[in-house]
Write a protein that holds these residues in place. Sequence first.
Motif, PDB file in Angstrom:
ATOM      1  N   MET A 182      31.421   0.672 -10.387  1.00 18.27           N
ATOM      2  CA  MET A 182      32.650   1.452 -10.499  1.00 18.27           C
ATOM      3  C   MET A 182      33.047   1.965  -9.115  1.00 18.27           C
ATOM      4  O   MET A 182      32.197   2.381  -8.333  1.00 18.27           O
ATOM      5  N   GLU A 183      34.342   1.947  -8.841  1.00 21.05           N
ATOM      6  CA  GLU A 183      34.823   2.328  -7.518  1.00 21.05           C
ATOM      7  C   GLU A 183      34.613   3.819  -7.250  1.00 21.05           C
ATOM      8  O   GLU A 183      34.853   4.662  -8.108  1.00 21.05           O
ATOM      9  N   ILE A 184      34.146   4.121  -6.053  1.00 15.06           N
ATOM     10  CA  ILE A 184      33.991   5.500  -5.592  1.00 15.06           C
ATOM     11  C   ILE A 184      34.793   5.655  -4.310  1.00 15.06           C
ATOM     12  O   ILE A 184      34.597   4.913  -3.348  1.00 15.06           O
ATOM     13  N   LYS A 185      35.692   6.625  -4.306  1.00 17.92           N
ATOM     14  CA  LYS A 185      36.519   6.868  -3.129  1.00 17.92           C
ATOM     15  C   LYS A 185      36.347   8.313  -2.698  1.00 17.92           C
ATOM     16  O   LYS A 185      36.570   9.238  -3.471  1.00 17.92           O
ATOM     17  N   LYS A 186      35.895   8.507  -1.458  1.00 19.60           N
ATOM     18  CA  LYS A 186      35.688   9.849  -0.928  1.00 19.60           C
ATOM     19  C   LYS A 186      36.540  10.015   0.330  1.00 19.60           C
ATOM     20  O   LYS A 186      36.346   9.302   1.311  1.00 19.60           O
ATOM     21  N   ASP A 187      37.478  10.951   0.267  1.00 16.39           N
ATOM     22  CA  ASP A 187      38.412  11.162   1.373  1.00 16.39           C
ATOM     23  C   ASP A 187      38.045  12.387   2.206  1.00 16.39           C
ATOM     24  O   ASP A 187      37.508  13.365   1.697  1.00 16.39           O
ATOM     25  N   THR A 188      38.356  12.290   3.471  1.00 25.35           N
ATOM     26  CA  THR A 188      38.213  13.403   4.428  1.00 25.35           C
ATOM     27  C   THR A 188      36.825  14.040   4.352  1.00 25.35           C
ATOM     28  O   THR A 188      36.681  15.241   4.161  1.00 25.35           O
ATOM     29  N   MET A 189      35.809  13.213   4.516  1.00 22.50           N
ATOM     30  CA  MET A 189      34.438  13.707   4.548  1.00 22.50           C
ATOM     31  C   MET A 189      34.050  14.018   5.996  1.00 22.50           C
ATOM     32  O   MET A 189      34.659  13.508   6.934  1.00 22.50           O
ATOM     33  N   LEU A 190      33.029  14.857   6.152  1.00 14.27           N
ATOM     34  CA  LEU A 190      32.631  15.303   7.483  1.00 14.27           C
ATOM     35  C   LEU A 190      31.179  14.950   7.771  1.00 14.27           C
ATOM     36  O   LEU A 190      30.324  14.988   6.885  1.00 14.27           O
ATOM     37  N   LEU A 191      30.925  14.603   9.033  1.00 12.85           N
ATOM     38  CA  LEU A 191      29.559  14.372   9.503  1.00 12.85           C
ATOM     39  C   LEU A 191      29.401  15.086  10.837  1.00 12.85           C
ATOM     40  O   LEU A 191      30.247  14.958  11.722  1.00 12.85           O
ATOM     41  N   TYR A 192      28.303  15.831  10.970  1.00 15.43           N
ATOM     42  CA  TYR A 192      28.050  16.595  12.183  1.00 15.43           C
ATOM     43  C   TYR A 192      26.988  15.871  12.999  1.00 15.43           C
ATOM     44  O   TYR A 192      25.893  15.594  12.503  1.00 15.43           O
ATOM     45  N   LEU A 193      27.294  15.592  14.262  1.00 10.04           N
ATOM     46  CA  LEU A 193      26.380  14.848  15.121  1.00 10.04           C
ATOM     47  C   LEU A 193      26.071  15.618  16.398  1.00 10.04           C
ATOM     48  O   LEU A 193      26.937  16.304  16.953  1.00 10.04           O
ATOM     49  N   SER A 194      24.845  15.474  16.871  1.00  9.01           N
ATOM     50  CA  SER A 194      24.447  16.074  18.138  1.00  9.01           C
ATOM     51  C   SER A 194      25.009  15.211  19.276  1.00  9.01           C
ATOM     52  O   SER A 194      25.499  14.101  19.036  1.00  9.01           O
ATOM     53  N   PRO A 195      24.938  15.680  20.524  1.00  9.16           N
ATOM     54  CA  PRO A 195      25.398  14.852  21.651  1.00  9.16           C
ATOM     55  C   PRO A 195      24.683  13.502  21.720  1.00  9.16           C
ATOM     56  O   PRO A 195      25.242  12.519  22.208  1.00  9.16           O
ATOM     57  N   ALA A 196      23.433  13.456  21.208  1.00 15.75           N
ATOM     58  CA  ALA A 196      22.665  12.210  21.194  1.00 15.75           C
ATOM     59  C   ALA A 196      22.946  11.374  19.938  1.00 15.75           C
ATOM     60  O   ALA A 196      22.252  10.402  19.672  1.00 15.75           O
ATOM     61  N   LEU A 197      23.972  11.791  19.179  1.00 12.15           N
ATOM     62  CA  LEU A 197      24.391  11.112  17.935  1.00 12.15           C
ATOM     63  C   LEU A 197      23.322  11.134  16.855  1.00 12.15           C
ATOM     64  O   LEU A 197      23.156  10.178  16.093  1.00 12.15           O
ATOM     65  N   ARG A 198      22.614  12.255  16.793  1.00 10.18           N
ATOM     66  CA  ARG A 198      21.701  12.477  15.672  1.00 10.18           C
ATOM     67  C   ARG A 198      22.398  13.398  14.668  1.00 10.18           C
ATOM     68  O   ARG A 198      23.102  14.322  15.060  1.00 10.18           O
ATOM     69  N   VAL A 199      22.172  13.123  13.379  1.00  8.44           N
ATOM     70  CA  VAL A 199      22.835  13.915  12.328  1.00  8.44           C
ATOM     71  C   VAL A 199      22.310  15.338  12.353  1.00  8.44           C
ATOM     72  O   VAL A 199      21.095  15.583  12.358  1.00  8.44           O
ATOM     73  N   LEU A 200      23.237  16.294  12.382  1.00 11.24           N
ATOM     74  CA  LEU A 200      22.880  17.713  12.314  1.00 11.24           C
ATOM     75  C   LEU A 200      22.860  18.132  10.846  1.00 11.24           C
ATOM     76  O   LEU A 200      23.899  18.111  10.189  1.00 11.24           O
ATOM     77  N   PRO A 201      21.692  18.480  10.312  1.00  8.39           N
ATOM     78  CA  PRO A 201      21.595  18.863   8.890  1.00  8.39           C
ATOM     79  C   PRO A 201      22.151  20.254   8.653  1.00  8.39           C
ATOM     80  O   PRO A 201      21.416  21.222   8.461  1.00  8.39           O
ATOM     81  N   ILE A 202      23.462  20.373   8.670  1.00  7.86           N
ATOM     82  CA  ILE A 202      24.123  21.682   8.643  1.00  7.86           C
ATOM     83  C   ILE A 202      23.800  22.476   7.386  1.00  7.86           C
ATOM     84  O   ILE A 202      23.771  23.699   7.412  1.00  7.86           O
ATOM     85  N   ASN A 203      23.526  21.809   6.274  1.00  6.11           N
ATOM     86  CA  ASN A 203      23.238  22.519   5.015  1.00  6.11           C
ATOM     87  C   ASN A 203      21.818  23.063   4.979  1.00  6.11           C
ATOM     88  O   ASN A 203      21.494  23.920   4.166  1.00  6.11           O
ATOM     89  N   LYS A 204      20.949  22.532   5.851  1.00  2.64           N
ATOM     90  CA  LYS A 204      19.535  22.908   5.768  1.00  2.64           C
ATOM     91  C   LYS A 204      19.136  23.928   6.822  1.00  2.64           C
ATOM     92  O   LYS A 204      17.987  24.332   6.890  1.00  2.64           O
ATOM     93  N   ILE A 205      20.070  24.320   7.686  1.00  2.00           N
ATOM     94  CA  ILE A 205      19.743  25.237   8.777  1.00  2.00           C
ATOM     95  C   ILE A 205      19.957  26.682   8.349  1.00  2.00           C
ATOM     96  O   ILE A 205      20.936  26.972   7.718  1.00  2.00           O
TER      97      ILE A 205
END
Length: 205
Positions: A182-205
């Motif tokens: 089944m189709e899943i469409k997610k609009d305007t999602m956000l990803l937080y990255l460090s300068p080294a392009l590592r994912v910043l776990p914003i919900n876990k900090i």
Amino acid sequence: MKYVIPFLIILALTSCKSKEEQLKESILPVLTNAIIQDSLVHKIDSIKILKIDTLTDSLYAERRLLNKSKLFDYYLSRSKMYQTQAELDGRSAKLSQQQSTLYYEYLNSSTLGSMSADDAKSKIASLKENLDKSTVYIDSAKKVNAEMQRIENDLKIRKNKPKGFRGFLVTFNLLGTDKKNMEIKKDTMLLYLSPALRVLPINKI
């Protein structure tokens, strides 16, 4: 000579564009891996990076505060839900106890009296369990609230300070399918990255 200046302008524009495209190309595999890790979709059909913003210390703190606020509301609502269920269990246990007394003393029915007494014990056990769950969520809400206070204080301190570079804030659209295709469409999602392009776990900090 007349061809040199236009050439340099074109070269400069191409260079600027290539840096943005190179950043997108570098971010795309990180973004894809993050989507897979979080199980947002079973199969990815397309990912469109809409924009890449600079993530400052202040913006990062504000986003953390927003996420903590949502988590606080969730914990509070769960605590209230279990509290309400515990109150219902209490009323039901009281009613069963009254019925048990009625069966034993007035109808001389030990069978029905025993059944009502067992039901009362079951409801009391459920009441205690729901109260325990409510307490767990209240304690979690208190911890999150304390974290929110620390973030708010940090924002006040940073208010008049230079904005530090924390990394990148990536806004993207995602199209995919679940396990049932089944189709899943997610609009305007956000990803937080460090300068080294590592994912910043914003919900876990």
